[in-house]
Design a protein around this motif. Structure first.
Motif, PDB file in Angstrom:
ATOM      1  N   GLY A 138       0.776  -1.231   0.000  1.00 26.03           N
ATOM      2  CA  GLY A 138       0.000   0.000   0.000  1.00 26.03           C
ATOM      3  C   GLY A 138       0.811   1.286   0.000  1.00 26.03           C
ATOM      4  N   SER A 139       2.135   1.176   0.028  1.00 28.17           N
ATOM      5  CA  SER A 139       2.986   2.378   0.048  1.00 28.17           C
ATOM      6  C   SER A 139       3.811   2.478  -1.230  1.00 28.17           C
ATOM      7  CB  SER A 139       3.945   2.334   1.239  1.00 28.17           C
ATOM      8  OG  SER A 139       3.228   2.363   2.450  1.00 28.17           O
ATOM      9  N   ASP A 140       3.945   3.695  -1.727  1.00 26.74           N
ATOM     10  CA  ASP A 140       4.774   3.922  -2.899  1.00 26.74           C
ATOM     11  C   ASP A 140       6.250   3.745  -2.542  1.00 26.74           C
ATOM     12  OD1 ASP A 140       3.364   5.097  -5.476  1.00 26.74           O
ATOM     13  OD2 ASP A 140       2.249   5.798  -3.730  1.00 26.74           O
ATOM     14  N   VAL A 141       6.961   3.069  -3.427  1.00 27.31           N
ATOM     15  CA  VAL A 141       8.407   2.876  -3.289  1.00 27.31           C
ATOM     16  C   VAL A 141       9.062   3.677  -4.405  1.00 27.31           C
ATOM     17  CG1 VAL A 141      10.275   1.190  -3.387  1.00 27.31           C
ATOM     18  CG2 VAL A 141       8.091   0.588  -2.299  1.00 27.31           C
ATOM     19  N   PRO A 142       9.974   4.579  -4.070  1.00 25.83           N
ATOM     20  CA  PRO A 142      10.570   5.403  -5.120  1.00 25.83           C
ATOM     21  C   PRO A 142      11.462   4.611  -6.066  1.00 25.83           C
ATOM     22  CG  PRO A 142      11.605   5.861  -3.002  1.00 25.83           C
ATOM     23  CD  PRO A 142      10.485   4.902  -2.737  1.00 25.83           C
ATOM     24  N   VAL A 143      11.466   5.021  -7.312  1.00 27.50           N
ATOM     25  CA  VAL A 143      12.414   4.515  -8.300  1.00 27.50           C
ATOM     26  C   VAL A 143      13.660   5.380  -8.161  1.00 27.50           C
ATOM     27  CG1 VAL A 143      12.850   4.211 -10.764  1.00 27.50           C
ATOM     28  CG2 VAL A 143      10.555   3.778  -9.836  1.00 27.50           C
ATOM     29  N   ALA A 144      14.800   4.744  -8.076  1.00 19.90           N
ATOM     30  CA  ALA A 144      16.040   5.477  -7.806  1.00 19.90           C
ATOM     31  C   ALA A 144      16.385   6.457  -8.923  1.00 19.90           C
ATOM     32  CB  ALA A 144      17.187   4.495  -7.624  1.00 19.90           C
ATOM     33  N   PRO A 145      16.961   7.599  -8.555  1.00 19.42           N
ATOM     34  CA  PRO A 145      17.493   8.498  -9.581  1.00 19.42           C
ATOM     35  C   PRO A 145      18.805   7.935 -10.126  1.00 19.42           C
ATOM     36  CG  PRO A 145      17.959   9.382  -7.399  1.00 19.42           C
ATOM     37  CD  PRO A 145      17.121   8.140  -7.208  1.00 19.42           C
ATOM     38  N   ASN A 146      19.146   8.351 -11.325  1.00 15.73           N
ATOM     39  CA  ASN A 146      20.439   8.059 -11.947  1.00 15.73           C
ATOM     40  C   ASN A 146      20.728   6.583 -12.208  1.00 15.73           C
ATOM     41  OD1 ASN A 146      21.133  10.811 -12.154  1.00 15.73           O
ATOM     42  ND2 ASN A 146      21.620  10.799  -9.971  1.00 15.73           N
ATOM     43  N   ILE A 147      19.667   5.791 -12.419  1.00 17.21           N
ATOM     44  CA  ILE A 147      19.875   4.424 -12.896  1.00 17.21           C
ATOM     45  C   ILE A 147      20.427   4.544 -14.318  1.00 17.21           C
ATOM     46  CG2 ILE A 147      18.744   2.253 -13.549  1.00 17.21           C
ATOM     47  CD1 ILE A 147      16.546   2.989 -11.466  1.00 17.21           C
ATOM     48  N   GLY A 148      21.453   3.806 -14.621  1.00 17.55           N
ATOM     49  CA  GLY A 148      22.036   3.843 -15.969  1.00 17.55           C
ATOM     50  C   GLY A 148      22.920   5.044 -16.227  1.00 17.55           C
ATOM     51  N   VAL A 149      23.297   5.763 -15.159  1.00 14.25           N
ATOM     52  CA  VAL A 149      24.186   6.918 -15.288  1.00 14.25           C
ATOM     53  C   VAL A 149      25.486   6.609 -14.551  1.00 14.25           C
ATOM     54  CG1 VAL A 149      24.491   9.380 -14.811  1.00 14.25           C
ATOM     55  CG2 VAL A 149      22.212   8.492 -15.390  1.00 14.25           C
ATOM     56  N   ASP A 150      26.600   6.698 -15.234  1.00 12.98           N
ATOM     57  CA  ASP A 150      27.903   6.441 -14.627  1.00 12.98           C
ATOM     58  C   ASP A 150      28.245   7.608 -13.706  1.00 12.98           C
ATOM     59  OD1 ASP A 150      30.723   6.473 -14.099  1.00 12.98           O
ATOM     60  OD2 ASP A 150      31.025   5.147 -15.809  1.00 12.98           O
TER      61      ASP A 150
END
Length: 116
Positions: free
Chosen positions: A17-29
Motif C-alpha cells: 500500500g505504500s509507494d516505493v521510489p524509483v532510484a534516480p540516476n539508474i544507468g548513469v555512470d
C-alpha cells in the motif's frame, strides 16, 4: 545515449500500500556522467529512453538489471509475494500477464507494479 528515438515511460511501484521510489540516476555512470540509452534522472519514476536507432526494443527488465533490483512474477527487490500471490503488473491500466521483466517499454506508458 542517442537522439534517434526519445520517449518517457513512467513506473510506479506500490508495496503493501505504500509507494516505493524509483532510484534516480539508474544507468548513469557516477564518475563520468555517461548515460545508457535507458536511464533515470530524478526519483519520480520517469524512465528516459534515448536510443541511437529507431525501433530498438527496451524492457522493464533492462531497467531493473541496471538498477540492481530483483524483479520476478513473485518478487520486487527483497519483498516476496505471499504464497499463491503474484506481483500485479499493469500497463496503461491494463493487466499484464507473464514475467514483468519482459514488458516492453513504450512512449508515454504508465506502468504500475503492485505487491501486497
Amino acid at each position: 545515449m542517442g537522439t534517434a528515438e526519445h520517449y518517457h515511460p513512467h513506473l510506479r511501484i506500490i508495496i503493501d500500500g505504500s509507494d516505493v521510489p524509483v532510484a534516480p540516476n539508474i544507468g548513469v555512470d557516477p564518475a563520468t556522467g555517461a548515460m545508457s540509452a535507458l536511464h533515470t534522472h530524478e526519483g519520480d519514476g520517469t524512465i528516459h529512453i534515448e536510443a541511437d536507432t529507431q525501433g530498438e526494443v527496451f524492457t522493464l527488465g533492462q531497467l531493473f538489471l541496471q538498477w540492481g533490483v530483483k524483479l520476478t512474477p513473485h518478487q520486487i527487490g527483497g519483498v516476496r509475494a505471499k504464497p499463491g500471490d503474484m506481483v500485479e503488473v499493469t500497463s496503461n491500466s491494463g493487466v499484464v500477464a507473464g514475467d514483468p521483466m519482459d514488458l516492453p517499454l513504450t512512449p508515454e506508458q504508465e506502468i504500475v507494479l503492485t505487491l501486497d
